[in-house]
Structure formats: C-alpha cells, structure tokens
Design an enzyme around this catalytic site. Structure first.
Site, mmCIF file in Angstrom:
data_model
loop_
_atom_site.group_PDB
_atom_site.id
_atom_site.type_symbol
_atom_site.label_atom_id
_atom_site.label_comp_id
_atom_site.label_asym_id
_atom_site.label_seq_id
_atom_site.Cartn_x
_atom_site.Cartn_y
_atom_site.Cartn_z
ATOM 1 C CB SER A 4 -0.863 -0.021 1.257
ATOM 2 O OG SER A 4 -1.442 1.228 1.509
ATOM 3 C CE LYS A 15 -1.077 -4.497 3.662
ATOM 4 N NZ LYS A 15 -1.338 -5.793 3.041
ATOM 5 C CE1 TYR A 22 -3.574 -2.466 5.508
ATOM 6 C CE2 TYR A 22 -2.925 -0.408 4.470
ATOM 7 C CZ TYR A 22 -3.414 -1.698 4.374
ATOM 8 O OH TYR A 22 -3.736 -2.195 3.144
#
Lengths: 315, 315
Positions: free
Chosen positions: B116, B144, B140
């Site tokens: 992402s 990642k 998050y």
C-alpha cells in the site's frame, strides 16, 4: 536510573554497563547466559545479572520501575546470513516479543535500540542519511530495518520512548572475533598488537565506516538525555557519527602504534562471495547532520582508536 | 496455473478469482471464513475454497505444486489503527507465518503481495517513488513496510519469487464500507448511485491516489507474467500506477454519471483526528516510471471508473 541492558554479556553491553555503574545507576544485565559484572566498574553492588531467553519469555527481565532499556542482544551479520532461522528468531521475533512485554509492563519507558548501517544497501546516494530508503542486502540488515519500523510505530502510539541508533562498525573491538562480517576490521589491529596473526580479506582501498568503543559509549550515554520530542514521533532513527578509513589507513595506524612487526602479522585472504557481497553493499560515508544536531559526536581519528586499544592492553 | 489467493473472500480476491477462472487457472481460495466462488465466473469447477486461520497453521492452504500465491488477507488501515493487537497478528505475524510455510512447502513459488501507499508518510518529496524512505504514520503502513522487507530478503535468498505491489486506493469499490480510512472515497460514489446517503469527511480540495478495480485486476494478472530478474533481488517493490483526483473532481464525475440527485446524497462530516492525520499523511502523486517500465498500466480517467461501477449495477 534503573536500566536494563539486553545482550549485556556482549562487548558493548559490558562496556556501557561499566560506565553506567560508575555513574551510579542501577542495572539489570540480561543475556542468554548469565552476564558478568564488568570487572572495571568501581561500584559493583547495584547489578542484577539474569540468564534469560527473551524469545520464550520477555517479561522476566522487565519491571514497572525501569527508566531505560538498551536493546543490544542479537545475532550478528555473518551469523544471521549463515543461519536464517536463528537470525530471525533472535533479531526479529525475540525483539518483537520483548517490545510487546515492555508495552504491558513498563509503558512509556525509554528504549535505546542498537541498529546498524547494514540497513542500507545498493543503490546508494553519495551521502546516505536517515532519509535514504533501506535496501538491505543481508538478513541482518533486514531484521534491523524491520525492528526500526516497529519501534517507530510503538513510539508514535506512545507505548515507548524510542531512540534507534544505527551503529557504525565498532573498531577496535577487544576480545575474540565475532560473527559480524566486519569482525576482521578489529581483528587486524587487535590480534597483531597482541603478537598474533590476523586475516585481512579486503584490499588496501577497501573503506569502512568506523567508531571507537570510547565514542560509542559516549553516544549511548548521551541517548539517555535526549528529549522525547527531539525527533518526529514516527521517525526515530539516528545515524551515529563515524569516520571513514580504508584498509591502508588502518594498517598505517597499526604501524604507528604497534610497529612494523605488528603489520607483518596481518595475512591476506579472499573472503567468501557472500561475505564480500555484504561488505561491498555497506556504505562508508554518511550525512550525519541529524546526529550532530542532536549532540552525538564522532572520533577525531582512527589512530586514536588504535592507541586507546593499545593502552588498554597495558592496564 | 495453480494459484492460491489468501483473503480471497474480500472484494479484490473475488474479482481477481473471477478473471483467473475465466482464464482457465485452478484456484485455491482461502480466508478466515469459507470464501464464495465468484458468481460471475464462467468456469466454476476448478476452485477449492478453504476456511483457514493462517496465523495458527499456514501449511493447510499450501501445496507443493502451487505456481503462484496472491497474499491479500489483512486488516485494513483504520482497523489496524483501532485494534493494535489484531492488526499486528494478522498483517504481520500471520504473513510471516505464511512465508515460513511457503519456504518449506513450495520454495521458489511466485508470491504477489498486496502492499500500500500507506507505507509512506511525512515528510515527502514532490514525487515519491520506490526510492523514497518509508515513514508510515499508521500501524497498517508499518506492518506492510515490514512484510515488504522480509519479502525482499526471502527473494534475495531465493526462497520465493516475490513481487510487492503497492496498491493505490481502489475506487469505485463495490459492496459495503470497509475498515480502510479511505473507505469513504468509494462510498461517496457507490452509495449515491444506489440511492443511499454517504458520508464525506474531507473538503473539495482533498486529493487521493486512485485506481479502478478493472485496472487493478489487469495489473494483478500482469504480475503473473513478469520475469524474476526484472528487478534487483533485494528490491521487489513496485508502486502501481494511479490517477490523482480531488473530492471536487470525484463529485463532478458522480454528477456526470448519476446526476444532481446523486450528489445531494453526499453528506459532509468531520473525520476523527486520528483518521484525518492518517489521510493527510498519504501522498497523492507518485513517480511510477518503474511500474510503467515493467508494463503496468493506469486508468485513463476517474469518470471511467464511476461509469464502470454504474454499468455493473445494471447487470
């Protein structure tokens, strides 16, 4: 202050512990074996030594009243490349486990993490800095870069007060050779000054980014004094200052301190392709303006580091 | 080819599975619940659907003869920020667990990982690229970025054939709102086109980096065809191409496709400070020359994505 050091049986842990004890701090020294109390410390009463496997249970080395934690435990670069499972277990999983236990036992505590310039890899700009993308070319650098990321996240979420220090190669390191791919850099000084042969796997123009043990400890103590907001909450990495020296300059310093006979004990040998690739991927000059702005310091010359080590042999 | 998709019950997994089945591939669809077989697939016989918790046991979804694995499972951005433990367990630990099982069961397999642009954070250059340092401002993005690092290491060590794709925000995403902080970007098109109100938490000049589902799937299929040596062995990240649109342009596209009545269903509301900070930290323009050089493609306009979604409602 009450301070925990993990990997405290190692050279850096022992040297730092000596200075922290002399400064009056209370220490918990933890390692996979029961770490010794530094011989040279003037005050040896404020030490608890713990034999602990923090990958199995990290809470045993923690207490609510800790003021700071130095995370020094780990498998070094060549060791992590040679044993994939061991490197990930110790450098990644045990540290994740420790951070989780810290968050629950002593939230907000100052955490000073020993990272490395092995987080860098090719391609590199002329002067890498904390703004350079990490592209490690070894599992060790990968594991260090991963923990750096999670430390940033823990700090941002206010679970800890994180300071990540990317160490240069420490030289002259006393004691025995280590599992670092850079171990020979100390070896070619340390062994000849004690009348022993030493292997040199790189040519005279091979350059390295070095820091003496004395300066490293000074910077590690300085990290205890930094304010929380001296860096953004999501970027806690600092490249510690070093000096660049090539093999020719290292041998020249050895000659000046130890004489021609010492230099003759250095034997040349080719490294394995894996180790050569790792050594060649490490940058040897950095922009350390962030560190200097925060009050960290550099050595004045590599010869001073060699002289320091030679002096230590006379004690 | 025999292909595994994790998180296959999600929207991207389902859409990709439909196309892979139509292309004649054999699929294993895995998720924490038993994932459905895509309704629209013309060939539904070559599917095995597995309900599996890969954080407990990852080997159950693997077999020796797999040709490719799409890793799509995960807790999305706002969800990972709201539930620290869940985000780390699923996005970090279960994926580490899966990679370890892959290394043992089907070494060398092609792994296509959904990363992402949340791996980026402030400060940013005008046009971030794969050479920009990751400074995520959410858990998050941290998770990642950590998996990206370990994928690079696994690839370098020849345990897998890794391709890490950093997705733009996917819009227009069908179905229900998600736990992504960007969920409203699809919502303000999707809900009004179906006669429902939708919350808009950002002003007209707020910009986003978007990709339509159609283009995403095209790029995901393209990743199956890339040669191993199209990227350096220790740098496997690719920023997928997107287009930049601001909220005003999104609403204009909504008006052109759905009329003035649709736009009236968009209600403005302020986001929480945490979500606002996360949204504001994501870059909205990128240098995607690496992706374009590898043959990945971008949408032509955001209006096309809105029209695509409107057309899908008529089926």
């Amino acid at each position: 202050m009450k301070i925990l050091i993990t990997g405290a049986g190692g050279f850096v842990g022992q040297l730092l512990a000596e200075h922290l004890l002399n400064d009056g701090h209370t220490l918990i020294l933890a390692d996979i074996f029961e770490p010794p109390t530094p011989q040279a410390a003037s005050n040896k009463s404020n030490v608890t030594a713990l034999k602990a496997d923090i990958s199995a249970d990290a809470s045993q080395v923690l207490s609510k009243d800790l003021d700071a934690i130095y995370i020094f435990h780990g498998i070094m670069s060549a060791g992590s490349e040679a044993d994939f499972d061991l490197g990930y277990r110790v450098n990644l999983h045990s540290t994740l486990n420790l951070l989780e236990a810290i968050r629950k036992t002593c939230p907000g505590v100052r955490v000073i993490y020993a990272s490395s310039t092995a987080t860098f890899g090719q391609p590199l700009p002329a002067l890498p800095s904390e703004a350079t993308v990490p592209t490690p070319q070894g599992s060790y650098g990968t594991q260090k870069a991963m923990i750096e990321m999670v430390l940033n996240d823990y700090h941002r979420r206010e679970y800890i007060n994180a300071f990540t220090l990317r160490f240069p190669t420490i030289s002259v390191r006393p004691g025995k050779p280590t599992q670092a791919a850079s171990s020979w850099m100390s070896g070619i000084i340390r062994e000849p000054l004690q009348g022993q042969e030493s292997i040199l796997p790189c040519p005279d123009d091979f350059e390295a980014w070095l820091c003496s043990p004395k300066t490293l400890v000074r910077n590690l103590l300085h990290a205890l004094t930094l304010e929380r907001d001296c860096m953004p909450p999501h970027i806690r990495q600092v490249l510690l200052p070093g000096i660049t020296a090539n093999v020719g300059q290292m041998l020249q310093a050895l000659k000046e301190v130890g004489g021609e006979d010492a230099v003759k004990l250095v034997k040349r040998e080719k490294p394995s392709p894996e180790i050569k690739a790792m050594l060649d991927s490490w940058p040897i000059r950095f922009d350390v303006s962030k560190a200097l702005g925060l009050g960290f310091v550099a050595d004045s010359s590599f010869k001073d580091a060699v002289q320091d080590f030679a002096d230590s042999l006379k004690k």
